[in-house]
Scaffold this motif. Sequence first.
Motif, PDB file in Angstrom:
ATOM      1  N   PRO A  40       0.894  -1.307   0.172  1.00 26.25           N
ATOM      2  CA  PRO A  40       0.011  -0.030  -0.167  1.00 26.25           C
ATOM      3  C   PRO A  40       0.741   1.285   0.095  1.00 26.25           C
ATOM      4  O   PRO A  40       0.543   2.182  -0.639  1.00 26.25           O
ATOM      5  CB  PRO A  40      -0.715  -0.245   1.242  1.00 26.25           C
ATOM      6  N   GLY A  41       1.832   1.331   0.700  1.00 24.47           N
ATOM      7  CA  GLY A  41       2.817   2.480   0.796  1.00 24.47           C
ATOM      8  C   GLY A  41       3.404   2.707  -0.521  1.00 24.47           C
ATOM      9  O   GLY A  41       3.779   3.938  -0.841  1.00 24.47           O
ATOM     10  N   THR A  42       3.779   1.407  -1.197  1.00 28.22           N
ATOM     11  CA  THR A  42       4.451   1.558  -2.556  1.00 28.22           C
ATOM     12  C   THR A  42       3.472   2.177  -3.473  1.00 28.22           C
ATOM     13  O   THR A  42       3.828   3.290  -4.371  1.00 28.22           O
ATOM     14  CB  THR A  42       5.024   0.331  -3.109  1.00 28.22           C
TER      15      THR A  42
ATOM     16  N   LEU B   7       1.030   4.274  -3.105  1.00 30.11           N
ATOM     17  CA  LEU B   7       1.002   5.827  -2.972  1.00 30.11           C
ATOM     18  C   LEU B   7       2.194   6.555  -3.324  1.00 30.11           C
ATOM     19  O   LEU B   7       2.235   7.593  -3.838  1.00 30.11           O
ATOM     20  CB  LEU B   7       0.589   6.134  -1.486  1.00 30.11           C
ATOM     21  N   THR B   8       3.475   5.742  -3.252  1.00 33.17           N
ATOM     22  CA  THR B   8       4.679   6.452  -3.627  1.00 33.17           C
ATOM     23  C   THR B   8       4.846   6.316  -4.942  1.00 33.17           C
ATOM     24  O   THR B   8       5.247   7.461  -5.564  1.00 33.17           O
ATOM     25  CB  THR B   8       5.814   5.605  -3.070  1.00 33.17           C
TER      26      THR B   8
ATOM     27  N   PRO C  47       5.078   9.673   1.785  1.00 34.22           N
ATOM     28  CA  PRO C  47       4.707   8.262   2.159  1.00 34.22           C
ATOM     29  C   PRO C  47       5.587   7.668   3.339  1.00 34.22           C
ATOM     30  O   PRO C  47       5.587   6.747   3.894  1.00 34.22           O
ATOM     31  CB  PRO C  47       4.931   7.649   0.822  1.00 34.22           C
TER      32      PRO C  47
ATOM     33  N   SER D 131       4.936   8.186   7.123  1.00 34.73           N
ATOM     34  CA  SER D 131       3.679   7.486   7.600  1.00 34.73           C
ATOM     35  C   SER D 131       3.741   6.310   7.615  1.00 34.73           C
ATOM     36  O   SER D 131       5.035   5.580   7.926  1.00 34.73           O
ATOM     37  CB  SER D 131       2.802   7.586   6.147  1.00 34.73           C
TER      38      SER D 131
ATOM     39  N   GLY E 153       3.501   3.631   5.677  1.00 34.50           N
ATOM     40  CA  GLY E 153       3.495   3.162   4.671  1.00 34.50           C
ATOM     41  C   GLY E 153       4.727   2.012   4.672  1.00 34.50           C
ATOM     42  O   GLY E 153       4.572   0.964   3.728  1.00 34.50           O
TER      43      GLY E 153
ATOM     44  N   VAL F  77      -1.311  11.080   4.467  1.00 35.77           N
ATOM     45  CA  VAL F  77      -0.973   9.780   3.758  1.00 35.77           C
ATOM     46  C   VAL F  77      -1.318   8.505   4.631  1.00 35.77           C
ATOM     47  O   VAL F  77      -1.911   7.538   4.180  1.00 35.77           O
ATOM     48  CB  VAL F  77       0.432   9.620   3.239  1.00 35.77           C
ATOM     49  N   THR F  78      -1.137   8.666   5.862  1.00 33.94           N
ATOM     50  CA  THR F  78      -1.325   7.611   6.819  1.00 33.94           C
ATOM     51  C   THR F  78      -2.871   6.983   6.475  1.00 33.94           C
ATOM     52  O   THR F  78      -2.914   5.888   6.574  1.00 33.94           O
ATOM     53  CB  THR F  78      -0.983   7.853   8.129  1.00 33.94           C
TER      54      THR F  78
ATOM     55  N   ILE G  73      -3.337   5.188   3.361  1.00 28.18           N
ATOM     56  CA  ILE G  73      -2.547   3.692   3.305  1.00 28.18           C
ATOM     57  C   ILE G  73      -3.464   3.005   4.050  1.00 28.18           C
ATOM     58  O   ILE G  73      -3.421   1.733   3.678  1.00 28.18           O
ATOM     59  CB  ILE G  73      -1.261   4.066   3.856  1.00 28.18           C
TER      60      ILE G  73
ATOM     61  N   ARG H 235      -5.048  -0.580   2.960  1.00 30.76           N
ATOM     62  CA  ARG H 235      -4.334  -1.917   3.584  1.00 30.76           C
ATOM     63  C   ARG H 235      -5.481  -2.540   4.197  1.00 30.76           C
ATOM     64  O   ARG H 235      -5.542  -3.958   4.183  1.00 30.76           O
ATOM     65  CB  ARG H 235      -3.383  -1.486   4.742  1.00 30.76           C
TER      66      ARG H 235
END
Length: 261
Positions: A68-70, A72-73, A187, A190, A192, A212-213, A216, A220
């Motif tokens: 999920p963090g990737t 948004l990145t 990200p 956060s 992420g 962002v948190t 994510i 997730r």
Amino acid sequence: MTTIAARPRIGGLTAEAVFIGRSLRHSLRDSESLIMSIALPVTLMLMFTYVFGGAIDPTGGYVDYVVPGTILTCAGFGAATTATFVANDMTGGIIDRLRTMPLRSGAVLTGHVVASLTRNLVATGVVVLVALAIGFRPTATPLEWIGAIAVIALWIFAITYLFAAIGLAAGSAEAASGYGFILLFLPYLSSGFVPLDTMPGWLRAVAEVQPVTPVIETIRALLLGTDAGTRPLQAIAWCVGIVIVAAVWGAWLFRHKAGRR
């Protein structure tokens, strides 16, 4: 005395469709930016999974946490190019030409934003496919997949509008790239890539309140079945708020810089 009638503006969404097509064609021609917006997040995901993943989660399940963090990145890298494209339009002379035409000023920004949304969704799809290939195993139902895609699209839409406004505010494409680069760090600050409870107290407080948190954590929860709590409401509120602020700011900047009233 002879008066010259004002030319009517193009009706419907014709102008928007024209600029969306123009921006998409520019995206295809600028294949390097598209490739980099995919390659960088994929490389980051592989690095975190295979280099740091064993130390963070020895069970081998870190890939599920990091995807999920990737995503948004990836969205951030892709949206950042919008700032450069908009800045190039503002300094390249095309806006001066548009001032003489019966077009809505917002059509130019709409073209950039929709084209960026399309590019980013394609890039996100590639990132997810790579993640599945290296062990990502979501538990989402088809409806939850649709919800996750909707949240991702809403976030991309929001930050793209923000990057478009940054491109309008910047004095050059280089400056736009520099200003937008700051947002790409969100990200990392956060949940992420690491759980919030592993961070120092002051940094955790920052990570908790930044936008962002919750986005994510919502993604997730939809893909992996974790407990999101009130995060979905926070994510939607953040995205809608960013869109409103960026759209108003961007419209004002465009009218001011393009001389349209």
